[in-house]
Write a protein that holds these residues in place. Structure first.
Motif, PDB file in Angstrom:
ATOM      1  N   PRO A  32     -33.481 -39.805 -90.997  1.00  0.00           N
ATOM      2  CA  PRO A  32     -32.219 -39.053 -90.937  1.00  0.00           C
ATOM      3  C   PRO A  32     -31.403 -39.122 -92.222  1.00  0.00           C
ATOM      4  CG  PRO A  32     -32.572 -40.219 -88.879  1.00  0.00           C
ATOM      5  CD  PRO A  32     -33.662 -40.670 -89.814  1.00  0.00           C
ATOM      6  N   SER A  33     -31.398 -40.265 -92.897  1.00  0.00           N
ATOM      7  CA  SER A  33     -30.606 -40.398 -94.124  1.00  0.00           C
ATOM      8  C   SER A  33     -31.131 -39.488 -95.225  1.00  0.00           C
ATOM      9  CB  SER A  33     -30.617 -41.852 -94.605  1.00  0.00           C
ATOM     10  OG  SER A  33     -31.945 -42.300 -94.834  1.00  0.00           O
ATOM     11  N   SER A  47     -44.705 -40.459 -81.656  1.00  0.00           N
ATOM     12  CA  SER A  47     -43.837 -41.637 -81.550  1.00  0.00           C
ATOM     13  C   SER A  47     -42.396 -41.407 -81.991  1.00  0.00           C
ATOM     14  CB  SER A  47     -44.429 -42.792 -82.362  1.00  0.00           C
ATOM     15  OG  SER A  47     -44.453 -42.471 -83.742  1.00  0.00           O
ATOM     16  N   ARG A  48     -42.096 -40.304 -82.665  1.00  0.00           N
ATOM     17  CA  ARG A  48     -40.755 -40.109 -83.236  1.00  0.00           C
ATOM     18  C   ARG A  48     -40.050 -38.893 -82.631  1.00  0.00           C
ATOM     19  NH1 ARG A  48     -39.592 -42.293 -88.289  1.00  0.00           N
ATOM     20  NH2 ARG A  48     -38.722 -40.311 -89.022  1.00  0.00           N
ATOM     21  N   ARG A  49     -40.398 -38.546 -81.413  1.00  0.00           N
ATOM     22  CA  ARG A  49     -39.861 -37.321 -80.812  1.00  0.00           C
ATOM     23  C   ARG A  49     -38.338 -37.349 -80.716  1.00  0.00           C
ATOM     24  NH1 ARG A  49     -42.730 -33.415 -78.221  1.00  0.00           N
ATOM     25  NH2 ARG A  49     -41.514 -31.879 -77.079  1.00  0.00           N
ATOM     26  N   GLN A  50     -37.769 -38.460 -80.360  1.00  0.00           N
ATOM     27  CA  GLN A  50     -36.319 -38.524 -80.234  1.00  0.00           C
ATOM     28  C   GLN A  50     -35.636 -38.252 -81.562  1.00  0.00           C
ATOM     29  OE1 GLN A  50     -34.840 -42.175 -78.540  1.00  0.00           O
ATOM     30  NE2 GLN A  50     -32.687 -41.587 -78.777  1.00  0.00           N
ATOM     31  N   ILE A  51     -36.248 -38.743 -82.649  1.00  0.00           N
ATOM     32  CA  ILE A  51     -35.647 -38.555 -83.977  1.00  0.00           C
ATOM     33  C   ILE A  51     -35.727 -37.097 -84.400  1.00  0.00           C
ATOM     34  CG2 ILE A  51     -35.843 -39.150 -86.422  1.00  0.00           C
ATOM     35  CD1 ILE A  51     -36.875 -41.891 -85.559  1.00  0.00           C
ATOM     36  N   TYR A  52     -36.938 -36.512 -84.376  1.00  0.00           N
ATOM     37  CA  TYR A  52     -37.053 -35.157 -84.931  1.00  0.00           C
ATOM     38  C   TYR A  52     -36.476 -34.100 -84.004  1.00  0.00           C
ATOM     39  CZ  TYR A  52     -41.581 -34.813 -82.330  1.00  0.00           C
ATOM     40  OH  TYR A  52     -42.581 -34.809 -81.377  1.00  0.00           O
ATOM     41  N   ARG A  90     -39.416 -42.896 -96.682  1.00  0.00           N
ATOM     42  CA  ARG A  90     -39.643 -43.657 -95.455  1.00  0.00           C
ATOM     43  C   ARG A  90     -40.391 -44.960 -95.739  1.00  0.00           C
ATOM     44  NH1 ARG A  90     -43.027 -41.524 -90.258  1.00  0.00           N
ATOM     45  NH2 ARG A  90     -43.244 -43.518 -89.185  1.00  0.00           N
ATOM     46  N   ILE A  91     -41.383 -44.913 -96.620  1.00  0.00           N
ATOM     47  CA  ILE A  91     -42.145 -46.120 -96.952  1.00  0.00           C
ATOM     48  C   ILE A  91     -41.232 -47.199 -97.520  1.00  0.00           C
ATOM     49  CG2 ILE A  91     -43.872 -47.062 -98.533  1.00  0.00           C
ATOM     50  CD1 ILE A  91     -45.444 -44.451 -98.174  1.00  0.00           C
ATOM     51  N   TYR A  92     -40.341 -46.796 -98.413  1.00  0.00           N
ATOM     52  CA  TYR A  92     -39.489 -47.780 -99.086  1.00  0.00           C
ATOM     53  C   TYR A  92     -38.241 -48.152 -98.295  1.00  0.00           C
ATOM     54  CZ  TYR A  92     -42.256 -47.703-103.330  1.00  0.00           C
ATOM     55  OH  TYR A  92     -43.275 -47.848-104.231  1.00  0.00           O
ATOM     56  N   SER A  93     -37.871 -47.333 -97.330  1.00  0.00           N
ATOM     57  CA  SER A  93     -36.659 -47.632 -96.569  1.00  0.00           C
ATOM     58  C   SER A  93     -36.934 -48.288 -95.227  1.00  0.00           C
ATOM     59  CB  SER A  93     -35.848 -46.351 -96.345  1.00  0.00           C
ATOM     60  OG  SER A  93     -36.567 -45.436 -95.534  1.00  0.00           O
ATOM     61  N   THR A  94     -38.199 -48.305 -94.812  1.00  0.00           N
ATOM     62  CA  THR A  94     -38.536 -48.885 -93.511  1.00  0.00           C
ATOM     63  C   THR A  94     -38.317 -50.390 -93.521  1.00  0.00           C
ATOM     64  OG1 THR A  94     -40.172 -47.165 -93.088  1.00  0.00           O
ATOM     65  CG2 THR A  94     -40.351 -49.179 -91.795  1.00  0.00           C
ATOM     66  N   ARG A  95     -37.686 -50.895 -92.489  1.00  0.00           N
ATOM     67  CA  ARG A  95     -37.449 -52.323 -92.389  1.00  0.00           C
ATOM     68  C   ARG A  95     -38.761 -53.079 -92.202  1.00  0.00           C
ATOM     69  NH1 ARG A  95     -32.290 -52.144 -88.175  1.00  0.00           N
ATOM     70  NH2 ARG A  95     -30.850 -51.017 -89.566  1.00  0.00           N
ATOM     71  N   SER A  96     -38.776 -54.315 -92.613  1.00  0.00           N
ATOM     72  CA  SER A  96     -39.998 -55.117 -92.567  1.00  0.00           C
ATOM     73  C   SER A  96     -40.544 -55.246 -91.148  1.00  0.00           C
ATOM     74  CB  SER A  96     -39.735 -56.510 -93.141  1.00  0.00           C
ATOM     75  OG  SER A  96     -38.682 -57.159 -92.437  1.00  0.00           O
TER      76      SER A  96
END
Length: 311
Positions: free
Chosen positions: A127-128, A264-269, A189-195
């Motif tokens: 989203p960001s 897996s990301r239906r709510q987001i998109y 997304r790769i760089y912003s995803t939490r560990s």
């Protein structure tokens, strides 16, 4: 999770027992320097057809509007693979068909570029990042996809070996810009995803598609390994053949990544895009139309040029 995703990708790449056996091995008559280029893309197109058949059993492509971008990327991938196969297989038929088939190949690439941009924007984006690129991302993706087709067609028509640098600039500059835009949601997304979420199998596939594309781009742009082994790579081992192999690996990894994102990301998109899927599909049709018309126009110019030369 990473191990499971790796095994899944390996099965997808190598489990081709359903592909007709007549493809393996190629007959001696197909043992020429285009054989690898033809068979890698043809076999991958058949694998994706099988993958689509599998997905259609659990994805309602007809009724679920959020499945439209997934359908577009699968169709775009099969299209560019098929067009590339035809170009490498039939381009020696005549000088006119040499140009025409490669123009068709560039249409396929443009469609695939838009499809890639769309699924990364629709399913993968955070989203960001969506908030930052929303005003220009999709229009720029359409424009750059068309420019990639137009620039490649013009370079093929206008430039020869003596002016190769200008030709490669026309061909590669729009494609490079398109890729930078298309892949930006993935990189963000790769760089912003939490560990805690880094074991998401979709992320592994996204990383694989980036790695495979960069390796393929290197071999597309540089004449290796034939430059290291002069005269030894006429039939096997050319850089363009290696480029084809890594490009299809990139495509297969990308398809698996966006399938996982779709599931897996239906709510987001769904919150980000609402009911705009039909608009993105219409823009795909617009991109296809512009690219086909451009290729047809350039084919007419080639025909006129060749007829003038014969006189």
């Amino acid at each position: 999770m990473a191990t499971a995703a790796t095994e899944r990708l390996s099965r997808l790449i190598f489990n081709v027992r359903h592909v007709p056996q007549l493809l393996f091995p190629p007959s001696p008559s197909t043992q020429h320097n285009e054989a690898i280029n033809v068979w890698t893309h043809l076999e991958t197109a058949l694998i994706l057809l099988l993958r689509f058949q599998q997905l259609s059993q659990r994805v309602d492509f007809a009724q679920d509007p959020h499945a439209q971008p997934l359908l577009i990327i699968i169709a775009a991938s099969i299209t560019y693979l098929t067009f590339s196969t035809l170009a490498h297989l039939l381009q020696a038929k005549s000088e006119f068909w040499h140009y025409s088939f490669f123009f068709m190949d560039y249409v396929g690439v443009a469609i695939y570029q838009y499809g890639s941009a769309l699924v990364h924007y629709y399913y993968t984006i955070e989203p960001s990042w969506h908030e930052r690129v929303r005003p220009f991302y999709v229009p720029a993706a359409v424009l750059l996809a068309w420019l990639s087709c137009a620039g490649s067609c013009y370079a093929k028509y206008r430039y020869h070996e003596a002016t190769q640098l200008l030709g490669r600039l026309c061909q590669e500059a729009p494609s490079g810009l398109a890729y930078a835009l298309d892949i930006s949601p993935v990189i963000h997304r790769i760089y912003s995803t939490r560990s805690a979420a880094r074991d998401d199998p979709a992320l592994l596939y996204h990383k694989c598609q980036v790695l495979f594309f960069l390796i393929g781009a290197f071999f597309f742009s540089h004449p290796y390994p034939e430059k290291w082994f002069p005269g030894k790579c006429h039939f096997f081992g050319q850089g363009h053949q290696i480029f084809h192999v890594f490009l299809v690996l990139c495509t297969l990894a990308q398809i698996e990544a966006v399938v996982l994102d779709y599931e897996s990301r239906r709510q987001i998109y769904s919150e980000l895009h609402g009911d705009s899927a039909h608009n993105f599909s219409a823009l795909c049709l617009f991109t296809v139309t512009c690219s086909v018309l451009t290729a047809a126009y350039m084919a007419r110019k080639v025909k006129h040029k060749l007829s003038f030369k014969e006189e």
